[in-house]
Design an enzyme around this catalytic site. Sequence first.
Site, PDB file in Angstrom:
ATOM      1  N   ARG A   1       0.820  -1.217   0.000  1.00 22.71           N
ATOM      2  CA  ARG A   1       0.000   0.000   0.000  1.00 22.71           C
ATOM      3  C   ARG A   1       0.858   1.273   0.000  1.00 22.71           C
ATOM      4  O   ARG A   1       0.502   2.273  -0.632  1.00 22.71           O
ATOM      5  CB  ARG A   1      -0.909  -0.008   1.227  1.00 22.71           C
ATOM      6  CG  ARG A   1      -1.873   1.153   1.284  1.00 22.71           C
ATOM      7  CD  ARG A   1      -2.854   0.976   2.416  1.00 22.71           C
ATOM      8  NE  ARG A   1      -3.870   1.993   2.438  1.00 22.71           N
ATOM      9  CZ  ARG A   1      -4.149   2.723   3.518  1.00 22.71           C
ATOM     10  NH1 ARG A   1      -3.482   2.535   4.633  1.00 22.71           N
ATOM     11  NH2 ARG A   1      -5.100   3.630   3.470  1.00 22.71           N
TER      12      ARG A   1
ATOM     13  N   HIS B   1       0.412   4.656  -2.295  1.00 17.22           N
ATOM     14  CA  HIS B   1       0.198   5.998  -1.742  1.00 17.22           C
ATOM     15  C   HIS B   1       1.346   6.947  -2.082  1.00 17.22           C
ATOM     16  O   HIS B   1       1.177   8.156  -2.052  1.00 17.22           O
ATOM     17  CB  HIS B   1      -0.004   5.924  -0.218  1.00 17.22           C
ATOM     18  CG  HIS B   1      -1.373   5.463   0.159  1.00 17.22           C
ATOM     19  ND1 HIS B   1      -1.980   5.779   1.351  1.00 17.22           N
ATOM     20  CD2 HIS B   1      -2.277   4.705  -0.519  1.00 17.22           C
ATOM     21  CE1 HIS B   1      -3.192   5.237   1.392  1.00 17.22           C
ATOM     22  NE2 HIS B   1      -3.391   4.571   0.274  1.00 17.22           N
TER      23      HIS B   1
ATOM     24  N   ASN C   1      -3.400   8.646   5.042  1.00 17.67           N
ATOM     25  CA  ASN C   1      -2.216   8.051   5.687  1.00 17.67           C
ATOM     26  C   ASN C   1      -2.226   8.085   7.213  1.00 17.67           C
ATOM     27  O   ASN C   1      -1.645   7.208   7.859  1.00 17.67           O
ATOM     28  CB  ASN C   1      -0.940   8.762   5.213  1.00 17.67           C
ATOM     29  CG  ASN C   1      -0.671   8.504   3.741  1.00 17.67           C
ATOM     30  OD1 ASN C   1      -1.100   7.483   3.192  1.00 17.67           O
ATOM     31  ND2 ASN C   1       0.031   9.419   3.086  1.00 17.67           N
TER      32      ASN C   1
ATOM     33  N   PRO D   1      -7.609   7.918  -3.700  1.00 17.42           N
ATOM     34  CA  PRO D   1      -9.061   7.723  -3.568  1.00 17.42           C
ATOM     35  C   PRO D   1      -9.457   7.396  -2.127  1.00 17.42           C
ATOM     36  O   PRO D   1      -8.691   6.760  -1.398  1.00 17.42           O
ATOM     37  CB  PRO D   1      -9.353   6.521  -4.474  1.00 17.42           C
ATOM     38  CG  PRO D   1      -8.137   6.279  -5.273  1.00 17.42           C
ATOM     39  CD  PRO D   1      -6.987   6.921  -4.583  1.00 17.42           C
TER      40      PRO D   1
ATOM     41  N   HIS E   1      -6.416  -5.729  -2.192  1.00 14.29           N
ATOM     42  CA  HIS E   1      -7.216  -5.896  -0.981  1.00 14.29           C
ATOM     43  C   HIS E   1      -7.500  -7.366  -0.692  1.00 14.29           C
ATOM     44  O   HIS E   1      -8.324  -7.688   0.140  1.00 14.29           O
ATOM     45  CB  HIS E   1      -8.507  -5.072  -1.070  1.00 14.29           C
ATOM     46  CG  HIS E   1      -8.263  -3.589  -1.017  1.00 14.29           C
ATOM     47  ND1 HIS E   1      -9.258  -2.652  -1.145  1.00 14.29           N
ATOM     48  CD2 HIS E   1      -7.120  -2.877  -0.847  1.00 14.29           C
ATOM     49  CE1 HIS E   1      -8.743  -1.427  -1.060  1.00 14.29           C
ATOM     50  NE2 HIS E   1      -7.440  -1.549  -0.887  1.00 14.29           N
TER      51      HIS E   1
HETATM   52  C1  HEM Z   1      -9.177   1.907  -5.670  1.00 11.24           C
HETATM   53  C2  HEM Z   1      -9.109   2.760  -4.686  1.00 11.24           C
HETATM   54  C3  HEM Z   1      -8.644   2.379  -3.306  1.00 11.24           C
HETATM   55  C4  HEM Z   1      -9.214   2.784  -2.144  1.00 11.24           C
HETATM   56  C5  HEM Z   1     -10.417   3.689  -1.999  1.00 11.24           C
HETATM   57  C6  HEM Z   1      -8.475   2.169  -1.081  1.00 11.24           C
HETATM   58  C7  HEM Z   1      -8.736   2.354   0.262  1.00 11.24           C
HETATM   59  C8  HEM Z   1      -8.166   1.634   1.288  1.00 11.24           C
HETATM   60  C9  HEM Z   1      -8.534   1.744   2.661  1.00 11.24           C
HETATM   61  C10 HEM Z   1      -9.584   2.692   3.222  1.00 11.24           C
HETATM   62  C11 HEM Z   1      -7.793   0.855   3.352  1.00 11.24           C
HETATM   63  C12 HEM Z   1      -7.844   0.614   4.863  1.00 11.24           C
HETATM   64  C13 HEM Z   1      -7.049   1.685   5.549  1.00 11.24           C
HETATM   65  C14 HEM Z   1      -7.328   1.794   7.026  1.00 11.24           C
HETATM   66  O1  HEM Z   1      -8.487   1.730   7.441  1.00 11.24           O
HETATM   67  O2  HEM Z   1      -6.363   1.999   7.806  1.00 11.24           O
HETATM   68  C15 HEM Z   1      -6.932   0.182   2.419  1.00 11.24           C
HETATM   69  C16 HEM Z   1      -6.033  -0.782   2.743  1.00 11.24           C
HETATM   70  C17 HEM Z   1      -5.163  -1.345   1.838  1.00 11.24           C
HETATM   71  N1  HEM Z   1      -4.998  -0.974   0.521  1.00 11.24           N
HETATM   72 FE1  HEM Z   1      -6.250   0.147  -0.551  1.00 11.24          FE
HETATM   73  N2  HEM Z   1      -7.486   1.404  -1.603  1.00 11.24           N
HETATM   74  C18 HEM Z   1      -7.544   1.507  -2.967  1.00 11.24           C
HETATM   75  C19 HEM Z   1      -6.654   0.934  -3.864  1.00 11.24           C
HETATM   76  C20 HEM Z   1      -5.533   0.253  -3.506  1.00 11.24           C
HETATM   77  C21 HEM Z   1      -4.427  -0.056  -4.390  1.00 11.24           C
HETATM   78  C22 HEM Z   1      -4.338   0.391  -5.850  1.00 11.24           C
HETATM   79  C23 HEM Z   1      -3.519  -0.758  -3.658  1.00 11.24           C
HETATM   80  C24 HEM Z   1      -2.189  -1.297  -4.064  1.00 11.24           C
HETATM   81  C25 HEM Z   1      -1.703  -1.309  -5.282  1.00 11.24           C
HETATM   82  C26 HEM Z   1      -4.064  -0.897  -2.321  1.00 11.24           C
HETATM   83  C27 HEM Z   1      -3.493  -1.622  -1.309  1.00 11.24           C
HETATM   84  C28 HEM Z   1      -4.022  -1.738  -0.040  1.00 11.24           C
HETATM   85  C29 HEM Z   1      -3.542  -2.692   0.962  1.00 11.24           C
HETATM   86  C30 HEM Z   1      -2.511  -3.778   0.712  1.00 11.24           C
HETATM   87  C31 HEM Z   1      -4.240  -2.422   2.145  1.00 11.24           C
HETATM   88  C32 HEM Z   1      -4.038  -3.086   3.510  1.00 11.24           C
HETATM   89  C33 HEM Z   1      -2.936  -2.326   4.250  1.00 11.24           C
HETATM   90  C34 HEM Z   1      -2.578  -2.860   5.619  1.00 11.24           C
HETATM   91  O3  HEM Z   1      -3.112  -3.849   6.082  1.00 11.24           O
HETATM   92  O4  HEM Z   1      -1.710  -2.207   6.243  1.00 11.24           O
HETATM   93  N3  HEM Z   1      -5.251  -0.250  -2.260  1.00 11.24           N
HETATM   94  N4  HEM Z   1      -7.172   0.685   1.158  1.00 11.24           N
END
Ligand code: HEM
Length: 331
Positions: free
Chosen positions: A66, A70, A98, A167, A197
């Site tokens: 992630r 970002h 973040n 986003p 995800h």
């Molecule tokens: C399409 C739009 C996207 C949105 C709206 C989004 C939003 C989010 C949100 C809200 C979380 C949880 C954060 C939290 O509550 O602390 C999350 C986690 C995560 N996102 Fe996304 N995300 C998107 C796309 C992506 C992309 C493109 C990637 C990687 C290429 C990604 C990788 C991840 C990963 C691996 C997690 C888990 C992180 C962890 O456990 O520390 N996301 N994302």
Amino acid sequence: MAQFVNFLLLVSLIAFAPLCFCTKSNYGYLYPQFYDHSCPNAQQIVKSVVAKAVAKETRMAASLLRLHFHDCFVKGCDASILLDSRGSIISEKRSNPNRNSARGFEVIDDIKSALEKECPNTVSCADIMALSARDSTVLTGGPSWEVPLGRRDSKSASLSGSNSNIPAPNNTFQTILTKFKLQGLNVVDLVALSGSHTIGNSRCVSFRQRLYNQSGNGQPDSSLDQSYAAQLRARCPRSGGDQNLFFLDFVSPTKFDNSYFKLLLASKGLLNSDQVLFTKNEASMELVKKYAYNNELFFEQFAASMVKMGNISPSTGSKGEIRKYCRKINS
Ligand code: HEM
């Protein structure tokens, strides 16, 4: 005569030198062999530190993946996300996407210090993040790809860029797609990369709205499986518990696979931004179905889209710098 030939040679060398050093390859100006001579063990060092960190805590793989995303969406993949606030720099770590959420910074520090011992002032923090994202994917069972390298690190950060470009989970499908398009990514990249995800966690605060008041009418999101919603409500109350964690893919939370897409078909996507991929747009729905039925196709597209994302506006040549410490600029 000999002097004239030498002169001609010199002129043609000067004329064609830029072509030798700046030719754009399939990867843009980056290429996988960038450190082959200057730091031949670089990739091995990154891999071993990431492997140790993931062995200690599996979730770290998700966090590192992630972090690269970002970073790339704000001024390109230039490690701007790693800078702490100092002098005129306001850290991106404070932004809405973040704050209390982005993690993995200590692992990047460990990788950087191992690399500085092996080959000082050579490997950029931005490249470390791109390699860590690939290694994290592989370590959790996902596809591998060659990472184009040669990014340089920024000398500034953009808090406003971080707030506006990344986003948000409650953005509409159209807004999310527009934010991807602004980075040169399309609907195929959006769906494939959202497949990240398949690993990692989300906090309750990131999806609470869906459980209680989706459209301001006091009703839960109707595109959410109601028994799954009830389970979520048990640990994500109307108020409080903001930081409570939930798996993004509860079937196989630490395995990189296509089960995320299968969950979308079953109306069990955790974030609103996940579920809209299967409810709001014909092209996106077709892609979700394809990846749910064909893991190999998902892996192939994921790898290709990660290379594409990693190629967003890299600083190369004499732009930027190779930071000594990833958290601060050199001077
Ligand atoms: C399409 C739009 C996207 C949105 C709206 C989004 C939003 C989010 C949100 C809200 C979380 C949880 C954060 C939290 O509550 O602390 C999350 C986690 C995560 N996102 Fe996304 N995300 C998107 C796309 C992506 C992309 C493109 C990637 C990687 C290429 C990604 C990788 C991840 C990963 C691996 C997690 C888990 C992180 C962890 O456990 O520390 N996301 N994302």
